[in-house]
Design a protein around this motif. Sequence first.
Motif, PDB file in Angstrom:
ATOM      1  N   ASP A   1       0.822  -1.212   0.000  1.00  0.00           N
ATOM      2  CA  ASP A   1       0.000   0.000   0.000  1.00  0.00           C
ATOM      3  C   ASP A   1       0.856   1.262   0.000  1.00  0.00           C
ATOM      4  O   ASP A   1       0.508   2.252  -0.653  1.00  0.00           O
ATOM      5  N   LEU A   2       1.970   1.240   0.737  1.00  0.00           N
ATOM      6  CA  LEU A   2       2.801   2.435   0.808  1.00  0.00           C
ATOM      7  C   LEU A   2       3.438   2.744  -0.546  1.00  0.00           C
ATOM      8  O   LEU A   2       3.485   3.905  -0.969  1.00  0.00           O
ATOM      9  N   THR A   3       3.937   1.726  -1.236  1.00  0.00           N
ATOM     10  CA  THR A   3       4.526   1.951  -2.558  1.00  0.00           C
ATOM     11  C   THR A   3       3.487   2.522  -3.517  1.00  0.00           C
ATOM     12  O   THR A   3       3.774   3.448  -4.287  1.00  0.00           O
ATOM     13  N   PHE A   4       2.272   2.000  -3.464  1.00  0.00           N
ATOM     14  CA  PHE A   4       1.209   2.494  -4.340  1.00  0.00           C
ATOM     15  C   PHE A   4       0.860   3.939  -3.989  1.00  0.00           C
ATOM     16  O   PHE A   4       0.575   4.753  -4.871  1.00  0.00           O
ATOM     17  N   TRP A   5       0.896   4.271  -2.689  1.00  0.00           N
ATOM     18  CA  TRP A   5       0.637   5.652  -2.258  1.00  0.00           C
ATOM     19  C   TRP A   5       1.675   6.593  -2.879  1.00  0.00           C
ATOM     20  O   TRP A   5       1.331   7.639  -3.439  1.00  0.00           O
ATOM     21  N   VAL A   6       2.944   6.222  -2.789  1.00  0.00           N
ATOM     22  CA  VAL A   6       4.015   7.063  -3.337  1.00  0.00           C
ATOM     23  C   VAL A   6       3.882   7.180  -4.855  1.00  0.00           C
ATOM     24  O   VAL A   6       3.979   8.276  -5.424  1.00  0.00           O
ATOM     25  N   LEU A   7       3.658   6.054  -5.525  1.00  0.00           N
ATOM     26  CA  LEU A   7       3.515   6.076  -6.983  1.00  0.00           C
ATOM     27  C   LEU A   7       2.343   6.953  -7.410  1.00  0.00           C
ATOM     28  O   LEU A   7       2.451   7.726  -8.374  1.00  0.00           O
ATOM     29  N   SER A   8       1.239   6.857  -6.704  1.00  0.00           N
ATOM     30  CA  SER A   8       0.050   7.640  -7.058  1.00  0.00           C
ATOM     31  C   SER A   8       0.331   9.133  -6.986  1.00  0.00           C
ATOM     32  O   SER A   8       0.022   9.889  -7.925  1.00  0.00           O
ATOM     33  N   TYR A   9       0.924   9.569  -5.874  1.00  0.00           N
ATOM     34  CA  TYR A   9       1.195  10.997  -5.706  1.00  0.00           C
ATOM     35  C   TYR A   9       2.290  11.475  -6.657  1.00  0.00           C
ATOM     36  O   TYR A   9       2.212  12.577  -7.209  1.00  0.00           O
ATOM     37  N   ALA A  10       3.324  10.668  -6.850  1.00  0.00           N
ATOM     38  CA  ALA A  10       4.441  11.085  -7.703  1.00  0.00           C
ATOM     39  C   ALA A  10       4.012  11.195  -9.162  1.00  0.00           C
ATOM     40  O   ALA A  10       4.344  12.177  -9.853  1.00  0.00           O
ATOM     41  N   ILE A  11       3.280  10.209  -9.656  1.00  0.00           N
ATOM     42  CA  ILE A  11       2.836  10.245 -11.057  1.00  0.00           C
ATOM     43  C   ILE A  11       1.828  11.367 -11.271  1.00  0.00           C
ATOM     44  O   ILE A  11       1.856  12.071 -12.292  1.00  0.00           O
ATOM     45  N   SER A  12       0.944  11.568 -10.299  1.00  0.00           N
ATOM     46  CA  SER A  12      -0.023  12.664 -10.397  1.00  0.00           C
ATOM     47  C   SER A  12       0.691  14.012 -10.482  1.00  0.00           C
ATOM     48  O   SER A  12       0.345  14.872 -11.312  1.00  0.00           O
ATOM     49  N   GLN A  13       1.711  14.209  -9.634  1.00  0.00           N
ATOM     50  CA  GLN A  13       2.451  15.473  -9.642  1.00  0.00           C
ATOM     51  C   GLN A  13       3.223  15.647 -10.942  1.00  0.00           C
ATOM     52  O   GLN A  13       3.231  16.734 -11.540  1.00  0.00           O
ATOM     53  N   ALA A  14       3.865  14.584 -11.407  1.00  0.00           N
ATOM     54  CA  ALA A  14       4.633  14.669 -12.651  1.00  0.00           C
ATOM     55  C   ALA A  14       3.724  14.978 -13.839  1.00  0.00           C
ATOM     56  O   ALA A  14       4.106  15.728 -14.749  1.00  0.00           O
ATOM     57  N   ALA A  15       2.514  14.411 -13.837  1.00  0.00           N
ATOM     58  CA  ALA A  15       1.562  14.681 -14.924  1.00  0.00           C
ATOM     59  C   ALA A  15       1.193  16.165 -14.957  1.00  0.00           C
ATOM     60  O   ALA A  15       1.048  16.758 -16.040  1.00  0.00           O
ATOM     61  N   LYS A  16       1.053  16.780 -13.792  1.00  0.00           N
ATOM     62  CA  LYS A  16       0.752  18.221 -13.735  1.00  0.00           C
ATOM     63  C   LYS A  16       1.921  19.027 -14.293  1.00  0.00           C
ATOM     64  O   LYS A  16       1.721  20.014 -15.019  1.00  0.00           O
ATOM     65  N   TRP A  17       3.142  18.627 -13.952  1.00  0.00           N
ATOM     66  CA  TRP A  17       4.310  19.342 -14.483  1.00  0.00           C
ATOM     67  C   TRP A  17       4.403  19.178 -15.998  1.00  0.00           C
ATOM     68  O   TRP A  17       4.741  20.128 -16.704  1.00  0.00           O
ATOM     69  N   HIS A  18       4.102  17.996 -16.491  1.00  0.00           N
ATOM     70  CA  HIS A  18       4.132  17.774 -17.939  1.00  0.00           C
ATOM     71  C   HIS A  18       3.097  18.657 -18.632  1.00  0.00           C
ATOM     72  O   HIS A  18       3.351  19.186 -19.723  1.00  0.00           O
ATOM     73  N   ALA A  19       1.935  18.794 -18.014  1.00  0.00           N
ATOM     74  CA  ALA A  19       0.891  19.636 -18.603  1.00  0.00           C
ATOM     75  C   ALA A  19       1.348  21.090 -18.689  1.00  0.00           C
ATOM     76  O   ALA A  19       0.882  21.848 -19.556  1.00  0.00           O
ATOM     77  N   ASP A  20       2.281  21.464 -17.799  1.00  0.00           N
ATOM     78  CA  ASP A  20       2.829  22.823 -17.805  1.00  0.00           C
ATOM     79  C   ASP A  20       4.135  22.882 -18.596  1.00  0.00           C
ATOM     80  O   ASP A  20       4.911  23.832 -18.460  1.00  0.00           O
ATOM     81  N   ASN A  21       4.384  21.820 -19.373  1.00  0.00           N
ATOM     82  CA  ASN A  21       5.529  21.748 -20.289  1.00  0.00           C
ATOM     83  C   ASN A  21       6.879  21.589 -19.590  1.00  0.00           C
ATOM     84  O   ASN A  21       7.914  21.912 -20.156  1.00  0.00           O
ATOM     85  N   HIS A  22       6.881  21.077 -18.359  1.00  0.00           N
ATOM     86  CA  HIS A  22       8.131  20.679 -17.693  1.00  0.00           C
ATOM     87  C   HIS A  22       8.249  19.162 -17.835  1.00  0.00           C
ATOM     88  O   HIS A  22       7.872  18.403 -16.946  1.00  0.00           O
ATOM     89  N   LYS A  23       8.768  18.719 -18.960  1.00  0.00           N
ATOM     90  CA  LYS A  23       8.746  17.292 -19.284  1.00  0.00           C
ATOM     91  C   LYS A  23      10.051  16.618 -18.859  1.00  0.00           C
ATOM     92  O   LYS A  23      11.015  16.553 -19.620  1.00  0.00           O
TER      93      LYS A  23
END
Length: 450
Positions: free
Chosen positions: A259-281
């Motif tokens: 569960d902890l690994t999934f928690w980290v992956l969920s938040y990290a991928i969600s945050q990275a997706a927001k940065w990508h949307a702002d063109n920080h790829k």
Amino acid sequence: MSDSIQSDRQGGGLGDENVVRSDLDNPKVLFERASLLREIVSAQMEKLPEGHIFLVVINIADTNHYDDIIRTFGYKFADDLLNIRLADLLFIHKNQSFFHVGFWSIGFIYRSGTAGEANSVWPLLNDALAKPLICRGIPISIAAGIGVCDLMKSPIAAEDLLQATYLAGQTAAASPTGWAECNYDHANDHRRAFTLISDVSNAMTTPGEFKLAYQARVTLRTGKADAVEALLRWHHPVLGRITPDEFIPLIEATGLIRDLTFWVLSYAISQAAKWHADNHKVKICVKISTKNLEEDDFAGRITALLELHKFNPEFLELEFSERRSFANPSIARSRLLELRAMGVNVSIDDFATGKDSFRTLANIPANFLKIDRRVIKFLPDNLRYQALVRSMIHMAHEMDIQVVAEGVETFAVQEMLQAWNCDFAEGYLINWPMPADAFISWFAETFPRE
């Protein structure tokens, strides 16, 4: 007790597999741990005008030695060894009640006139237990460890005291004397560990306890950012800041790591997706446990997260520590191949700190290798470490694996790594781990979009 030890040793009875074997069928010979806890509480309440009462825990063998015996001789042989050792103890101290404390561990209560008298007994007991056990005609040498605790002085609860004495016995097995007094700090560590494990689930649902901090990774050739690593942080409401080196190994020993690994992956991928949307790829790097690679649905859960956030798998890098062994290397390899086929990057973290670094490198389908900071920190003044790192970089490149240097903190080290064609660097020289908002502000200023 010391007299009986001396006479039995002179008589040569110890280690004889026929000794007192008939007594071992008596259920009163080896009582349960709960009975020992009651004995400890009772002893702590005694008010003796003189004399001392000790808790003694004997660790007959560590788990690795026990496993070796099982693999070589089988379970029945191992059980016979335990019975022979118990027979030895019955010879050493007749009419003594012994208690099953844990995995191949036996405890008992010992009364002596003075602390000095008791301290003369422990070496004799260790000498008696140091003799090879003869089982089915085969001599087996086992290094027992003896933990002792003066119950007249112990300030802690019986359960914690038993744990501390057990740990003292484990430590003693590797010491020259073979015995050690309990350390009450071990009991505090035990309580702290239990508290942390008990609070993990709540921390994942309580805002502000678990957080991610972000640290950039740069390409040494160009100085441009290549990736961002998501680092888990825990601020416990009572215990304060808890380091990953403390809480991750505890959680890995439980099913909570899933569960902890999934928690980290969920938040990290969600945050990275927001940065990508702002063109920080940039790529997002997330640490996983080798335990996660035992999960049948691990790759499927990663796929679901990537689809949920519409995130390109080529921008995800999963790191596992080389210090953590695989329960089943073939299954781990299969899981990693599945991830690589999806386009996910795989990195071997903490390289050069494991027991079998080169076998890991040869068999694991990684495309990144991270040289541990404990190796990098010696580079300025150690020619051997310099040669080692140069060789690792060259070897990895020959295997089409890119190399990351962890813990880069000085320009001198950075210049060395550049000269040796190391691919990437991360560390405090580049940036300290920061919360998401502070990180992206620093990142946008340091690496402006082209």
